[in-house]
Design an enzyme around this catalytic site. Structure first.
Site, PDB file in Angstrom:
ATOM      1  N   ARG A  42     -17.774 -30.504  20.317  1.00 34.80           N
ATOM      2  CA  ARG A  42     -19.884 -30.649  20.567  1.00 34.80           C
ATOM      3  C   ARG A  42     -20.037 -29.463  21.754  1.00 34.80           C
ATOM      4  O   ARG A  42     -19.245 -29.933  22.677  1.00 34.80           O
ATOM      5  CB  ARG A  42     -19.809 -31.558  21.293  1.00 34.80           C
ATOM      6  CG  ARG A  42     -21.708 -31.590  20.789  1.00 34.80           C
ATOM      7  CD  ARG A  42     -22.049 -32.667  20.844  1.00 34.80           C
ATOM      8  NE  ARG A  42     -22.450 -34.063  22.093  1.00 34.80           N
ATOM      9  CZ  ARG A  42     -22.495 -35.146  22.035  1.00 34.80           C
ATOM     10  NH1 ARG A  42     -23.275 -35.317  20.754  1.00 34.80           N
ATOM     11  NH2 ARG A  42     -22.682 -35.626  22.744  1.00 34.80           N
ATOM     12  N   SER A 111     -24.520 -37.723  11.196  1.00 36.80           N
ATOM     13  CA  SER A 111     -25.204 -38.544  12.099  1.00 36.80           C
ATOM     14  C   SER A 111     -26.730 -39.437  11.682  1.00 36.80           C
ATOM     15  O   SER A 111     -27.610 -38.945  10.754  1.00 36.80           O
ATOM     16  CB  SER A 111     -25.944 -37.869  13.312  1.00 36.80           C
ATOM     17  OG  SER A 111     -25.091 -37.306  14.041  1.00 36.80           O
ATOM     18  N   LYS A 140     -27.203 -37.213  25.632  1.00 38.23           N
ATOM     19  CA  LYS A 140     -27.881 -36.458  24.456  1.00 38.23           C
ATOM     20  C   LYS A 140     -29.388 -37.045  25.055  1.00 38.23           C
ATOM     21  O   LYS A 140     -29.466 -37.509  25.118  1.00 38.23           O
ATOM     22  CB  LYS A 140     -27.381 -36.939  23.288  1.00 38.23           C
ATOM     23  CG  LYS A 140     -27.810 -35.855  22.100  1.00 38.23           C
ATOM     24  CD  LYS A 140     -27.477 -36.038  21.234  1.00 38.23           C
ATOM     25  CE  LYS A 140     -27.177 -35.331  20.035  1.00 38.23           C
ATOM     26  NZ  LYS A 140     -29.107 -35.635  19.637  1.00 38.23           N
TER      27      LYS A 140
END
Length: 210
Positions: A42, A111, A140
């Site tokens: 990521r 997700s 995040k």
């Protein structure tokens, strides 16, 4: 599916800033050697071209380990680098499009933050669900309201697919995550950027300690 459940047990999500001291590839290598069972690349701030290059380096580092590598929110990079699959969010491309681009033999994760999203996930398209955020996390900043362990148990109970919990999870939460019904913990800061990557990883497996 049972093999995928085992791969989800300790799922490392990379963070370029937290991995800066060692680099992403070295961090992942140390973590996998110590017990990480799946890796997600990521990095939202680099180009697809650079993401492909990093994915190829990670793929080389993971060769022979049996640990799957997926790429977050970049099906193009996942396809070009020929990694094991991709992971998408609710706001990314649809599961239908992602599956069409990846092909039938690749892993696709999705997700889910709500019961509705979990129930809507199609097992014909998606292989596993990322459930959360369980706790608040600084990695995040745009995450939804944390669902807690009770919310995790609700989502895991609704899921027809293997699932991994994500969001502020530390080693001390791992047993609770499994007890709530998830197949594993997805972690970032609990491993990335820690002074001792091996020790941080092994803390998730206290039963294996001498």
């Amino acid at each position: 599916m049972s093999e995928l459940r085992e791969h989800l047990r300790l799922y490392l999500v990379t963070d370029p800033e937290m991995c800066r001291a060692r680099g992403v590839v070295e961090t992942v290598g140390q973590a996998v050697a110590a017990g990480v069972t799946m890796v997600q690349l990521r990095d939202k701030d680099i180009s697809t071209r650079d993401r492909i290059a990093l994915a190829l380096a990670l793929k080389d580092a993971l060769q022979g380990t049996g640990v799957p590598l997926v790429i977050n929110d970049d099906v193009e990079a996942a396809t070009a680098a020929e990694v094991d699959g991709a992971h998408i969010g609710q706001g990314d491309m649809s599961s239908v499009e992602a599956r069409a681009r990846l092909g039938a033999g690749k892993i696709l994760g999705l997700s889910c933050e709500t019961p509705e999203a979990v129930v809507a996930a199609d097992p014909a398209l998606v292989d596993y669900l990322g459930l959360g955020p369980v706790f608040g996390t600084a990695t995040k900043t745009d995450h939804a309201t944390p669902i807690g362990l009770s919310g995790l148990a609700e989502l895991a109970g609704l899921s027809r697919l293997p699932s991994v919990a994500i969001g502020g999870i530390k080693a001390m939460h791992h047993a609770q995550v499994l007890a709530a019904g998830a197949d594993g913990s997805a972690v970032v800061s609990a491993i990335c950027g820690q002074p001792d990557i091996a020790a941080a990883t092994q803390a998730f497996f206290p039963e294996a300690q001498p």
